[in-house]
Design an enzyme around this catalytic site. Sequence first.
Site, short mmCIF file in Angstrom:
data_model
loop_
_atom_site.label_atom_id
_atom_site.label_comp_id
_atom_site.label_asym_id
_atom_site.label_seq_id
_atom_site.Cartn_x
_atom_site.Cartn_y
_atom_site.Cartn_z
CG LEU A 1 -1.91 -1.09 1.43
CD1 LEU A 1 -2.63 -0.91 2.76
CD2 LEU A 1 -2.88 -1.14 0.30
CD GLN A 53 9.33 10.18 0.20
OE1 GLN A 53 10.04 10.38 1.18
NE2 GLN A 53 9.61 10.65 -1.00
CD GLN A 54 8.26 6.92 7.74
OE1 GLN A 54 7.72 6.25 8.60
NE2 GLN A 54 8.88 8.05 8.02
CB CYS A 55 4.23 2.06 2.89
SG CYS A 55 4.97 2.22 1.26
CB THR A 56 3.29 4.60 8.09
OG1 THR A 56 3.69 5.94 7.80
CG2 THR A 56 4.50 3.72 8.25
#
Length: 190
Positions: A1, A53-56
């Site tokens: 994601l 950008q951390q997909c968090t």
Amino acid sequence: LGFDTFVIMRHGLSDPSAVAAGGCGEGGPNLGCYFCNDVVAPMDSTRNRTLDQQCTATRPGLSAMASAMAVELAVTLLHHPLGCLAPPDQPGPPLGQDAEAAGLGKLPHQIRGFISNFSSIIVTGHPFNHCTACSPPIVSGYKSGGFDFLLRSFNEPDFLESTSGLKQMLAAAEDMVDDWEEDGDWDDDA
């Protein structure tokens, strides 16, 4: 994601005898793994990156959409007559009368979704011979080295890149760029 994108994919079968044992593995009918599309080794994806950008952080409906499509892909794979050996279907019109022969419908390799414009595309990714996850040197190294291979992967930052040949390939590409720049007749005034 991602923040507003997702990737759903299936893996092929590398060892046809694994079908008899009920298992599925990497490779398959010329299908690449998740890392085959990256020309970098796995690294810390949270350091020195913005939150998106951390997909968090994702948009609210993204995980529900991606998980629902992943379930449908898994069920379609389970019901396909060829199972893990099924070749990836390509984009195009609905299957029509052929849908019955294929089980529950199209069986793509990857589905890439974009919630910002409410669309998705079907992609087939091929194996990368320097993949840091499923290339032949990595698989054989794991099979022969087992846990010791994993420990080296965890503790030596360049181990996977060197073992897979990716480091050497990137160095050769850099050398080609250097040679090209040296051979070029550059006019800075243009």
